[in-house]
Design an enzyme around this catalytic site. Structure first.
Site, PDB file in Angstrom:
ATOM      1  N   PRO A   2       0.820  -1.209   0.000  1.00  9.37           N
ATOM      2  CA  PRO A   2       0.000   0.000   0.000  1.00  9.37           C
ATOM      3  C   PRO A   2       0.852   1.257   0.000  1.00  9.37           C
ATOM      4  O   PRO A   2       1.984   1.279   0.476  1.00  9.37           O
ATOM      5  CB  PRO A   2      -0.808  -0.123   1.292  1.00  9.37           C
ATOM      6  CG  PRO A   2      -0.001  -1.022   2.161  1.00  9.37           C
ATOM      7  CD  PRO A   2       0.681  -1.986   1.232  1.00  9.37           C
ATOM      8  N   GLU A   3       0.286   2.297  -0.565  1.00 11.62           N
ATOM      9  CA  GLU A   3       0.942   3.600  -0.594  1.00 11.62           C
ATOM     10  C   GLU A   3       0.531   4.389   0.648  1.00 11.62           C
ATOM     11  O   GLU A   3      -0.439   4.060   1.346  1.00 11.62           O
ATOM     12  CB  GLU A   3       0.522   4.355  -1.855  1.00 11.62           C
ATOM     13  CG  GLU A   3       0.614   3.546  -3.132  1.00 11.62           C
ATOM     14  CD  GLU A   3       2.021   3.446  -3.686  1.00 11.62           C
ATOM     15  OE1 GLU A   3       2.789   4.410  -3.564  1.00 11.62           O
ATOM     16  OE2 GLU A   3       2.341   2.395  -4.278  1.00 11.62           O
ATOM     17  N   LYS A  51       3.894   4.202   6.236  1.00 17.07           N
ATOM     18  CA  LYS A  51       3.018   3.074   5.917  1.00 17.07           C
ATOM     19  C   LYS A  51       2.657   2.253   7.150  1.00 17.07           C
ATOM     20  O   LYS A  51       2.119   1.154   7.037  1.00 17.07           O
ATOM     21  CB  LYS A  51       3.699   2.175   4.887  1.00 17.07           C
ATOM     22  CG  LYS A  51       3.987   2.865   3.565  1.00 17.07           C
ATOM     23  CD  LYS A  51       4.616   1.871   2.617  1.00 17.07           C
ATOM     24  CE  LYS A  51       5.059   2.543   1.338  1.00 17.07           C
ATOM     25  NZ  LYS A  51       5.648   1.581   0.400  1.00 17.07           N
ATOM     26  N   ARG A 243      10.507  -5.602  -7.676  1.00 16.93           N
ATOM     27  CA  ARG A 243       9.175  -5.011  -7.814  1.00 16.93           C
ATOM     28  C   ARG A 243       8.918  -4.589  -9.265  1.00 16.93           C
ATOM     29  O   ARG A 243       9.814  -4.036  -9.912  1.00 16.93           O
ATOM     30  CB  ARG A 243       9.022  -3.792  -6.901  1.00 16.93           C
ATOM     31  CG  ARG A 243       9.102  -4.118  -5.422  1.00 16.93           C
ATOM     32  CD  ARG A 243       8.955  -2.846  -4.595  1.00 16.93           C
ATOM     33  NE  ARG A 243       8.924  -3.120  -3.173  1.00 16.93           N
ATOM     34  CZ  ARG A 243       9.984  -3.169  -2.386  1.00 16.93           C
ATOM     35  NH1 ARG A 243      11.190  -2.961  -2.905  1.00 16.93           N
ATOM     36  NH2 ARG A 243       9.875  -3.414  -1.093  1.00 16.93           N
TER      37      ARG A 243
END
Length: 263
Positions: A2-3, A51, A243
């Protein structure tokens, strides 16, 4: 992963449901804290740090969680059916008289003294959506390793906290360099840090967009083989530090990663 803007929204939902309320149910399903009982304590606040999520609880305690790739917190009304996944994926339950917050697939969950929060989040750089946001410090952190690829530096939460893989790709696009470009060869890091803050702050209350157009929209992330929204060139994808990373070979200058296999 998640950002920072999605973690900010998760904190806001949890805060609205729990803050100021007394816990009537507490169940931490991780071995180290399985016997901890928070019932009878009041939730003071739920706040994000980069985060990370910090639920501060009466008595000087903080429940620290991190969602990483698959974790999620869901909030349900009393009597509502839980729909976040199978029961064996539940790692935490915090219930009040009216609401129940259920944490699914949380890879990081720990109960610590609020005074010891720095053990969990003290290593983080300035928080893009936090009161400590400092673009000058973020820029200095990025420049501390000038040979490092920009994409890796942006993802390093010690430099600035809140950027995930989506914003990494989009910020490199906006800077007109590939994510493999050394930080020293990228445009002004101070402007880049300011752009990161501007995007996350704008998107925390709306569908995520980096294009400036109405509605959700991203220039390159997730658009492999599809046309770049600026020039129409097919977007490329390669892995960077494990990624998936996207870039436009026409709009962005600099070194490119090796294409993903079979693509």
């Amino acid at each position: 992963m998640p950002e920072g803007d999605s973690v900010w929204r998760a904190a806001r939902r949890l805060h609205a449901a729990l803050a100021g309320e007394t816990l009537t149910r507490s169940d931490l399903r991780v071995p180290r804290f399985a016997t901890a009982d928070l019932t009878g304590r009041r939730v003071l606040e739920v706040t994000p740090r980069g985060k990370h999520l910090l639920a501060r609880i009466e008595g000087g305690l903080t429940l620290h969680s991190h969602l990483r790739m698959d974790g999620a917190w869901h909030v349900f009304a009393a009597g509502e059916r839980w729909r976040g996944g199978p029961a064996y994926e539940i790692r935490a339950i915090l219930g009040t008289a009216d609401r129940t917050a259920v944490g699914y697939r949380l890879p990081v969950l720990e109960l610590l003294r609020t005074t010891d929060e720095d053990r969990a989040v003290g290593h983080l750089g300035p928080d893009l959506l936090g009161p400590d946001w400092d673009p000058a410090l973020a820029a200095r952190n990025l420049l501390a390793d000038p040979a490092r690829p920009l994409g890796e530096a942006l993802l390093d939460q010690r430099n600035l906290a809140g950027i995930g893989n989506i914003y990494k790709s989009e910020l490199c696009f906006l800077a007109q360099v590939t994510p493999w470009t050394p930080v020293a060869e990228a445009p002004d890091p101070l402007r880049l840090a300011a752009a990161a803050h501007r995007l996350l702050d704008a998107n925390k209350d709306r569908p995520r967009s980096t294009t400036g157009r109405p509605g959700p929209g991203l220039f390159v992330y997730g658009r492999e083989h599809r046309p770049c929204l600026r020039c129409g060139t097919p977007v490329r994808r390669a892995d960077q530090d494990g990624r998936p990373t996207y870039w436009c070979p026409r709009c962005q200058s600099g070194p490119a990663g090796d294409p993903a296999p079979n693509r």
